[in-house]
Design an enzyme around this catalytic site. Structure first.
Site, mmCIF file in Angstrom:
data_model
loop_
_atom_site.group_PDB
_atom_site.id
_atom_site.type_symbol
_atom_site.label_atom_id
_atom_site.label_comp_id
_atom_site.label_asym_id
_atom_site.label_seq_id
_atom_site.Cartn_x
_atom_site.Cartn_y
_atom_site.Cartn_z
ATOM 1 N N ASN A 194 -7.148 12.198 -10.824
ATOM 2 C CA ASN A 194 -7.911 12.538 -12.027
ATOM 3 C C ASN A 194 -7.807 14.034 -12.253
ATOM 4 O O ASN A 194 -7.316 14.772 -11.390
ATOM 5 C CB ASN A 194 -9.363 12.047 -11.945
ATOM 6 N N ASP A 197 0.861 -1.180 0.000
ATOM 7 C CA ASP A 197 0.000 0.000 0.000
ATOM 8 C C ASP A 197 0.903 1.237 0.000
ATOM 9 O O ASP A 197 1.678 1.442 0.935
ATOM 10 C CB ASP A 197 -0.851 -0.061 1.279
ATOM 11 N N GLY A 209 -9.772 4.139 -5.901
ATOM 12 C CA GLY A 209 -8.464 3.504 -6.072
ATOM 13 C C GLY A 209 -7.392 4.119 -5.194
ATOM 14 O O GLY A 209 -7.633 4.494 -4.041
ATOM 15 N N VAL A 210 -6.215 4.266 -5.777
ATOM 16 C CA VAL A 210 -5.078 4.765 -5.014
ATOM 17 C C VAL A 210 -5.310 6.223 -4.586
ATOM 18 O O VAL A 210 -4.889 6.647 -3.503
ATOM 19 C CB VAL A 210 -3.763 4.559 -5.808
ATOM 20 N N ASP A 211 -6.003 6.978 -5.409
ATOM 21 C CA ASP A 211 -6.333 8.383 -5.108
ATOM 22 C C ASP A 211 -7.137 8.468 -3.808
ATOM 23 O O ASP A 211 -6.796 9.236 -2.886
ATOM 24 C CB ASP A 211 -7.152 8.920 -6.294
ATOM 25 N N SER A 261 -2.633 4.366 -14.168
ATOM 26 C CA SER A 261 -3.582 4.047 -15.248
ATOM 27 C C SER A 261 -4.008 2.579 -15.350
ATOM 28 O O SER A 261 -4.831 2.249 -16.203
ATOM 29 C CB SER A 261 -3.074 4.503 -16.633
ATOM 30 N N GLY A 315 -5.662 0.781 -13.231
ATOM 31 C CA GLY A 315 -6.898 0.461 -12.513
ATOM 32 C C GLY A 315 -8.099 0.810 -13.368
ATOM 33 O O GLY A 315 -8.252 0.295 -14.483
#
Ligand code: ADP
Length: 171
Positions: free
Chosen positions: A22, A8, A30-32, A119, A121
């Protein structure tokens, strides 16, 4: 030095972690989502200021904020390309993400940087090609910029870890 680790990215203690953001910079899944949840509100506050000033962030570009409560000092937010089949400059834009994130890292005196698999995901970039672009672009950059001492590829899933490792072995 380039290394791959499974895990992680919000737990990684480096000078800067990279976020697959984005274009609104207002957070997402997701990771964001994980980075904003773990890092706290200070990150979103800075993102809002940047968005107010420059209207978000274009695909392939990058911006930098505090790391908030994360172990990393900074978060570098870059916007990966959405995969539309490969004829819409997706590969160049993905390489731009890695290059522009590392440029910002150098400008902010970062010596260690951790990347997620940008990108791969919800933006659906094919993972094998994404791994090739990630490893190639980062290696090229590091060969010209000794300021960056360590880059970690932090893979959340098995498949990306295997693919990135395979590319690193080719180097
Ligand atoms: P994108 O919109 O750029 O595709 P995603 O966040 O959907 O971004 O996915 C990018 C990659 O980040 C995926 O490979 C996903 O498995 C991975 N990922 C999701 N959460 C984390 C996390 N906490 N740390 C590292 N990687 C993560």
């Amino acid at each position: 030095m380039i290394e791959v680790v499974r895990g992680d990215i919000t737990k990684i203690a480096v000078d800067a972690i990279v976020n697959a953001a984005n274009s609104s910079l207002m957070g997402g899944g997701g990771v964001d989502g994980a980075i904003h949840r773990a890092g706290g509100n200070a990150i979103l506050e800075e993102c809002k200021k940047i968005a107010a000033k420059q209207g978000g962030c274009e695909t392939g570009k990058a911006v930098i904020t505090t790391g908030g409560n994360l172990p990393a000092q900074f978060v570098i937010h870059t916007v990966g390309p959405i995969w539309y089949g490969g004829n819409n400059h997706e590969r160049e834009r993905l390489a731009d993400c890695y290059k522009n994130a590392l440029k910002l890292a150098v400008e902010n005196n970062c010596k260690s940087v951790a990347f997620p698999s940008i990108s791969t995901g919800v933006y659906r970039f094919p993972k094998e090609e994404a791994a090739q672009i990630a490893v190639r672009t980062v290696s090229e950059f590091l060969s010209k910029h000794i300021e960056i001492e360590k880059v970690l590829f932090v893979c959340f899933d098995d498949e990306n870890e295997v693919l990135i490792s395979k590319e690193l072995h080719k180097m």
